[in-house]
Design a protein around this motif. Structure first.
Motif, mmCIF file in Angstrom:
data_model
loop_
_atom_site.group_PDB
_atom_site.id
_atom_site.type_symbol
_atom_site.label_atom_id
_atom_site.label_comp_id
_atom_site.label_asym_id
_atom_site.label_seq_id
_atom_site.Cartn_x
_atom_site.Cartn_y
_atom_site.Cartn_z
ATOM 1 N N ASP A 157 -6.736 14.807 26.879
ATOM 2 C CA ASP A 157 -7.941 15.804 26.338
ATOM 3 C C ASP A 157 -7.103 16.843 25.259
ATOM 4 O O ASP A 157 -8.096 17.443 24.808
ATOM 5 N N SER A 158 -6.162 16.681 24.934
ATOM 6 C CA SER A 158 -5.669 17.574 24.039
ATOM 7 C C SER A 158 -5.756 16.791 22.652
ATOM 8 O O SER A 158 -5.386 17.502 21.520
ATOM 9 N N LEU A 159 -5.896 15.649 22.628
ATOM 10 C CA LEU A 159 -6.361 14.879 21.280
ATOM 11 C C LEU A 159 -7.314 15.602 20.429
ATOM 12 O O LEU A 159 -8.512 15.812 20.965
ATOM 13 N N LYS A 160 -7.106 15.893 19.341
ATOM 14 C CA LYS A 160 -8.022 16.356 18.314
ATOM 15 C C LYS A 160 -9.144 15.537 17.966
ATOM 16 O O LYS A 160 -8.889 14.222 17.359
ATOM 17 N N THR A 161 -10.430 15.804 18.183
ATOM 18 C CA THR A 161 -11.540 14.709 18.041
ATOM 19 C C THR A 161 -12.535 15.162 16.958
ATOM 20 O O THR A 161 -12.576 16.346 16.926
ATOM 21 N N ILE A 162 -13.092 14.061 16.344
ATOM 22 C CA ILE A 162 -14.433 14.249 15.599
ATOM 23 C C ILE A 162 -15.378 13.329 16.252
ATOM 24 O O ILE A 162 -14.696 12.168 16.793
ATOM 25 N N ARG A 163 -16.544 13.409 16.060
ATOM 26 C CA ARG A 163 -17.401 12.586 16.694
ATOM 27 C C ARG A 163 -18.696 12.134 15.852
ATOM 28 O O ARG A 163 -18.974 13.362 14.861
ATOM 29 N N ILE A 164 -19.307 11.178 15.988
ATOM 30 C CA ILE A 164 -20.504 10.785 15.195
ATOM 31 C C ILE A 164 -21.791 11.390 15.786
ATOM 32 O O ILE A 164 -21.736 10.952 17.110
ATOM 33 N N GLU A 165 -22.350 12.236 15.246
ATOM 34 C CA GLU A 165 -23.511 12.843 15.690
ATOM 35 C C GLU A 165 -24.602 11.761 15.811
ATOM 36 O O GLU A 165 -24.902 11.068 14.846
ATOM 37 N N PRO A 166 -25.336 11.798 17.139
ATOM 38 C CA PRO A 166 -26.397 10.586 16.990
ATOM 39 C C PRO A 166 -27.692 10.917 16.200
ATOM 40 O O PRO A 166 -28.197 12.316 16.095
ATOM 41 N N PRO A 167 -28.434 10.044 15.662
ATOM 42 C CA PRO A 167 -29.552 10.279 15.011
ATOM 43 C C PRO A 167 -30.701 10.853 16.029
ATOM 44 O O PRO A 167 -30.707 10.599 17.104
ATOM 45 N N ARG A 168 -31.700 11.463 15.337
ATOM 46 C CA ARG A 168 -32.764 11.884 16.308
ATOM 47 C C ARG A 168 -33.954 10.897 15.921
ATOM 48 O O ARG A 168 -34.258 10.648 14.529
ATOM 49 N N ILE A 169 -34.509 10.321 16.874
ATOM 50 C CA ILE A 169 -35.600 9.301 16.932
ATOM 51 C C ILE A 169 -36.945 9.729 17.338
ATOM 52 O O ILE A 169 -36.922 10.521 18.605
ATOM 53 N N SER A 170 -37.756 9.899 16.681
ATOM 54 C CA SER A 170 -39.430 10.014 17.179
ATOM 55 C C SER A 170 -40.147 8.748 16.994
ATOM 56 O O SER A 170 -39.918 7.742 16.456
ATOM 57 N N ASP A 171 -41.474 8.816 17.198
ATOM 58 C CA ASP A 171 -42.393 7.704 16.988
ATOM 59 C C ASP A 171 -42.258 7.157 15.593
ATOM 60 O O ASP A 171 -42.300 5.468 15.943
ATOM 61 N N ASP A 172 -42.227 7.380 14.553
ATOM 62 C CA ASP A 172 -42.076 7.027 13.259
ATOM 63 C C ASP A 172 -40.974 7.435 12.379
ATOM 64 O O ASP A 172 -40.837 7.144 11.123
ATOM 65 N N LEU A 173 -40.122 8.284 12.872
ATOM 66 C CA LEU A 173 -39.005 8.998 12.059
ATOM 67 C C LEU A 173 -37.989 8.964 12.903
ATOM 68 O O LEU A 173 -37.848 8.935 13.819
ATOM 69 N N ILE A 174 -36.745 8.540 11.668
ATOM 70 C CA ILE A 174 -35.389 8.619 12.270
ATOM 71 C C ILE A 174 -34.644 9.557 11.292
ATOM 72 O O ILE A 174 -34.702 9.559 10.345
ATOM 73 N N GLU A 175 -34.139 10.689 11.919
ATOM 74 C CA GLU A 175 -33.116 11.652 11.138
ATOM 75 C C GLU A 175 -31.783 11.395 11.292
ATOM 76 O O GLU A 175 -31.372 11.216 12.320
ATOM 77 N N GLY A 176 -30.877 11.007 10.378
ATOM 78 C CA GLY A 176 -29.703 10.747 10.414
ATOM 79 C C GLY A 176 -28.808 11.530 9.320
ATOM 80 O O GLY A 176 -29.313 12.337 8.769
#
Length: 268
Positions: A157-176
């Motif tokens: 857990d001392s490993l320095k990390t970056i992460r991919i933020e998940p997209p936001r999904i609604s009925d007809d829209l994806i935000e990425g």
């Protein structure tokens, strides 16, 4: 294990002798090891790009491959030099996040600090750890030296990390957002195939909202399906939603850079 593969990835380019010198160090220690150049064209100092490219590429290499990543703007500082053992691979490089996307995806077994490894070169410079630490350590690992002899184990857990933020999904829209832009200007997003296809199906008309404005395209299988100069969105070869302009650069046309926010709205 002298027949293991060492795969190199750097932001060095080819003007300077840095890549060749690293290979010379590796071959001096293990003449039988196979060296593969994954890429030396990572944007200068771009840790996120390096992490993404490593993550999507590794699965096409055999288990046991040793990946050496030298995208290291913090060289000479107090950042650690590390080896990460994952379920299938050995990752060697700086502890700045560039190894972390693959490490977390494949599963971390242990992390070893090699900053003061006895398997470094005798004279370690302040500015070229690719030659003096990462290359020789990788070569000795390829010869079968165990990780417990290579360096000092440190908490996972001392490993320095970056992460991919998940997209936001609604009925007809994806935000990425933009994860990676290739040499053609094709824009790879953080939206994976399952996430994209939860809203879109082949043939749907899509409105893309980006920092340059709005554009319309068709969700299809390839940029080649649309006419030259037209926009397409599709699932790319890595399994992520991508935007392209046939015979053009989507990044240039829309003014998109890595990290740019993107919205995909289904129109029909």
């Amino acid at each position: 294990m002298s027949n293991r593969i060492i795969a190199l990835m750097t932001d060095f380019g080819y003007k300077d002798p840095y890549v060749g010198v690293m290979k010379g160090v590796i071959k001096s220690i293990n003449p039988d090891v196979e060296i593969v150049d994954l890429t030396h064209g990572i944007n200068r100092h771009d840790i996120i790009e390096a992490a993404v490219v490593l993550m999507v590429s590794a699965r096409y290499f055999p288990p046991g491959t040793i990946f050496v990543v030298v995208v290291d703007p913090g060289v000479g500082s107090n950042r650690r030099a590390i080896v990460v053992e994952t379920s299938n691979y050995i990752l060697v490089g700086p502890d700045n996040g560039c190894l972390s996307l693959l490490a977390l995806k494949d599963g971390v077994k242990r992390v070893v600090d090699i900053s003061n490894s006895r398997y470094r070169l005798g004279d370690v410079s302040h500015t070229f750890h690719g030659r003096d630490i990462f290359a020789p350590v990788a070569a000795w690992i390829s010869r079968g030296i165990p990780l417990e002899a290579i360096g000092t184990e440190i908490p996972v857990d001392s490993l320095k990390t970056i992460r991919i933020e998940p997209p936001r999904i609604s009925d007809d829209l994806i935000e990425g957002y933009t994860l990676y832009i290739d040499i053609y200007g094709n824009v790879m997003t953080n939206i994976n195939e399952d996430e994209a296809c939860s809203i879109l199906k082949l043939g749907d008309k899509v409105e893309i909202i980006h920092q340059g404005g709005k554009s319309q395209c068709v969700f299809t299988t390839s940029f080649s399906i649309v006419n030259p100069g037209e926009v397409a969105c599709y699932i790319n070869s890595w399994g992520y939603l991508e935007i392209a302009v046939n015979n053009g650069s989507a990044a240039d046309v829309f003014g998109i850079i890595q990290g740019s926010r993107l919205f995909f709205k289904k129109l029909s």
